[in-house]
Design an enzyme around this catalytic site. Structure first.
Site, PDB file in Angstrom:
ATOM      1  CE  LYS A   1      -3.922   2.058   2.292  1.00 25.01           C
ATOM      2  NZ  LYS A   1      -4.132   2.765   1.017  1.00 25.01           N
TER       3      LYS A   1
ATOM      4  N   GLY B   1      -4.930  -2.364 -15.297  1.00 26.25           N
ATOM      5  CA  GLY B   1      -6.142  -1.578 -15.529  1.00 26.25           C
ATOM      6  C   GLY B   1      -7.266  -2.500 -15.952  1.00 26.25           C
TER       7      GLY B   1
ATOM      8  CG  ASN C   1       1.150   6.449  -6.207  1.00 28.38           C
ATOM      9  OD1 ASN C   1       0.799   6.941  -7.276  1.00 28.38           O
ATOM     10  ND2 ASN C   1       0.291   6.144  -5.260  1.00 28.38           N
TER      11      ASN C   1
ATOM     12  CB  CYS D   1      -1.997   8.934  -5.430  1.00 23.69           C
ATOM     13  SG  CYS D   1      -3.444   8.796  -4.357  1.00 23.69           S
TER      14      CYS D   1
ATOM     15  CB  THR E   1     -10.585  -3.687  -9.349  1.00 20.96           C
ATOM     16  OG1 THR E   1      -9.919  -2.437  -9.157  1.00 20.96           O
ATOM     17  CG2 THR E   1     -12.034  -3.523  -8.970  1.00 20.96           C
TER      18      THR E   1
ATOM     19  CB  ILE F   1      -2.835   3.542 -16.434  1.00 19.36           C
ATOM     20  CG1 ILE F   1      -4.148   2.747 -16.434  1.00 19.36           C
ATOM     21  CG2 ILE F   1      -2.310   3.809 -17.811  1.00 19.36           C
ATOM     22  CD1 ILE F   1      -5.292   3.364 -17.221  1.00 19.36           C
ATOM     23  CG  ASN F   2      -2.676   5.315  -9.974  1.00 21.75           C
ATOM     24  OD1 ASN F   2      -3.738   4.847  -9.537  1.00 21.75           O
ATOM     25  ND2 ASN F   2      -1.707   5.727  -9.189  1.00 21.75           N
ATOM     26  CB  THR F   3      -7.565   4.918 -10.595  1.00 21.28           C
ATOM     27  OG1 THR F   3      -7.002   5.910  -9.737  1.00 21.28           O
ATOM     28  CG2 THR F   3      -7.516   3.571  -9.930  1.00 21.28           C
TER      29      THR F   3
ATOM     30  N   GLY G   1      -7.095   7.918  -0.110  1.00 16.32           N
ATOM     31  CA  GLY G   1      -6.314   9.061   0.372  1.00 16.32           C
ATOM     32  C   GLY G   1      -5.036   8.673   1.091  1.00 16.32           C
TER      33      GLY G   1
END
Lengths: 317, 295
Positions: free
Chosen positions: A55, A255, A136, A139, A278, A200-202, A82
């Site tokens: 994390k 992704g 990261n 974010c 996910t 990718i990130n979100t 967050g």
């Protein structure tokens, strides 16, 4: 690794940034806590994946965003956690000793509000057993840092540069899809010394409660993940690969990967490894199925190792 | 965050749907054949289920009953959105993918003599589970169950066979299942249902507590589950009467195994405020530690 023969295991073993991975599967940061959470599930094994990204971790502890932090969407979800974390010192001193480094590779995920914070967190993890670090800079759910660095190639490169000076361990830069030219950003990060990419990130998104007329997410907006973003992610991997392959820089493609076919698409597009995030929420025991499915595909196409498939996309003329 | 995780304590099961009975206002009572969950579940535990394969996110559902002998669990839910709507349309014999049993259960060792179980709406099921557990394991304990609902209760209430002198004489409606177990229950609603107390669960609780003498009140411990405003009122009542109180919370959930930190609530700890995960650090917390209940 569950239910695979020794011969099959060889087909999945690969090198990523100089690290030995026993599978192209990588569990993604933010989905699996600090590496042990999914082992609560009977039948789940960390040995089924090549690596686990821990994390997102900052220098000091962070409480993260207020609830709600999640919202369901068509074939996906929004999240705005967050960067809740106990701070890098606690992670290194209290959490890493509980991890079994013989089972898989563990990758720290570095976050910060300033360039100096990225550097400090990198130094703390450099002096730890962690196998690699993921920077990261993408974010979408914090007010300072994060994607503010990731959407600007100049700032991205500066973050990578200071992290590079702070460690000799492999550095993987997690790129944001929320930017105009991801390939240019990738080029600058390679110049600054990244060893790999996570792509990718979100994607930033919003959902609204029509009765209260408020956003469902406490942070108002969140990052979209799940199958809904897969085609976007696939294109971004293809675009970054065009730059990265010239420098032998490997990519974790990620992704919305849920099925064997999804994973294979990303590898064909240029990903050396594929991130699972996910999809675990939908099917916690998905990893052994993906490993088996990738082996079956390799057999069908007479390939001896998954790395032979990387970037074999045949574009239309 | 709690660390490290305890390995191999949750099970992914393809649970067979054995029955699904509909009650008023789209409330459903389902029974599932889920051997591992039924064997390991404790009051307060929940399951995380795929309501339908077409939905990408699972739904957390509390467990109302668990029978290790028949390997079955009972779940009570109300259709609230797309997930529960699709769940209500599943057929007998269908296999429903679930993870269970999840979470920290109610802490049940060393009961006080008078456990007071307060359930509201969708918070009724864990109170039934806890009542049954007390019946089976602590025979010298005298629990009381108070349930509230603003829609018809998901059972046919009947006048209780168990007299309670501390309750208003016209408040006699009870849950038959609990009555049959010898556990007194009383129902509350603002809807003027026959035999029910007209008011909130906390109003009836206050009435009951005020009938007890000081010594009896010291024997009370509250266990509660329900909507957040109700839990807040219960927590504040417990504080007013200086009673120990455990509450079971809910929040939107993604992984339900502690991986995503999506379901957190702000909890007061020895080291100050901390975001705790409802899924694995909860869902049961000490009411006094829940910061949103202190305001």
């Amino acid at each position: 690794m569950t239910s695979l023969t020794e011969e099959d295991k060889k087909k999945l073993a690969l090198d990523f940034c100089g690290l030995k991975f026993n599978s192209p599967l990588v569990l993604l940061s933010g989905c699996v806590g600090f590496g042990e959470e999914y082992t609560r599930i009977n039948g789940f094994s960390n040995t089924d994946v090549g690596a686990i990204c821990l994390k997102g971790t900052t220098l000091e502890p962070r409480l993260g965003n207020p609830p709600h932090r999640l919202s369901e969407t068509y074939m996906g979800m929004l999240n705005a956690i967050g960067l809740q974390n106990p701070g890098s010192k606690i992670v290194v001193e209290d959490y890493l000793p509980d991890l079994d480094f013989t089972e898989t590779r563990f990758i720290a995920n570095l976050s910060g509000s300033t360039i100096e914070e990225y550097e400090a967190v990198t130094r703390i993890f450099d002096d730890s057993p962690i196998d690699a670090m993921e920077i990261n800079i993408s974010c979408p759910n914090v007010k300072e840092g994060g994607v503010a660095f990731g959407n600007d190639p100049e700032m991205s490169a500066r973050v990578v540069e200071v992290c590079r000076k702070a460690t000799k361990k492999p550095l993987i830069t997690k790129l944001s899809p929320n930017q105009t030219d991801i390939a240019e950003n990738a080029r600058r990060c390679i110049e600054a010394g990244t060893d790999g990419f996570a792509v990718i990130n979100t994607l930033m998104g919003m959902t609204i409660d029509i009765n209260s007329r408020q956003p469902i997410i406490g942070n108002n907006q969140g990052g979209l993940s799940g199958p809904a973003i897969k085609p976007i992610a696939l294109l971004k991997v293809h675009q970054v690969y065009q730059v990265a392959k010239q420098h032998n820089i490997p990519i974790i493609g990620q992704g919305g990967i849920t099925t064997v076919e999804d994973a294979i698409e990303f590898i064909i597009a240029g990903a050396t490894t594929v991130g699972i995030g996910t999809a675990l929420f939908y099917e916690p025991l998905v990893c052994p199925k993906l490993n088996k499915g990738i082996v079956d595909y390799l057999d069908k196409h007479n390939l001896d190792n998954v790395s032979e498939l990387v970037g074999t996309l045949k574009l239309h003329g | 965050m709690t660390h490290p995780a305890t390995r191999n304590t949750l099970y992914v099961e393809q649970a067979e749907l054995l029955s699904q009975d509909e009650y008023a206002d789209q409330q459903f009572h389902m029974r599932l054949h889920a051997p591992e969950t039924a064997t390991h579940a404790r009051p307060g535990h929940f399951i995380h289920m795929q309501c339908d394969a077409s939905l990408y996110m699972r739904r957390p559902m509390s467990i109302m009953r668990s029978n290790p002998k028949s390997k079955t669990i009972d779940v009570l839910y109300k259709v609230h959105g797309q997930g529960t709507d699709l769940l209500s349309k599943r057929n007998i014999g269908d296999k429903i993918d679930l993870i269970g049993p999840i979470g920290q259960s109610f802490k049940m060792k060393g009961y006080k003599k008078r456990p007071l179980l307060i359930g509201g709406g969708v918070g009724i099921p864990p109170m039934v589970f806890l009542a049954e557990h007390i019946k089976n394991t602590a025979k010298d304990i005298s629990p009381l169950v108070i349930m509230g609902s603003e829609i018809p209760f998901p059972f046919k209430s009947r006048p209780s066979q168990i007299m309670l002198k501390e309750m208003p004489s016209d408040v006699i409606a009870a849950m038959p299942l609990l009555d049959d177990w010898g556990i007194p229950s009383r129902l509350t609603s603002l809807q003027d249902y026959p035999g029910c107390f007209h008011g909130y669960v906390t109003d009836l609780t206050r009435h009951w507590l005020d009938q007890l003498d000081k010594e009896q009140r010291n024997e009370v411990e509250i266990f509660s589950c329900g909507p957040t405003p109700m839990l807040k009122a219960v927590a504040q009542l417990a504080k007013e009467y200086a009673l120990p109180c455990q509450v079971s919370l809910e929040e939107y959930m993604a992984c339900a195994v502690g991986g995503c930190a999506g379901c957190t609530v702000l909890i007061e700890t020895d080291k100050g405020p901390a975001m705790k995960r409802v899924c694995v650090d909860g869902p049961v917390f000490e009411a006094k530690s829940v910061i949103q209940f202190q305001e």
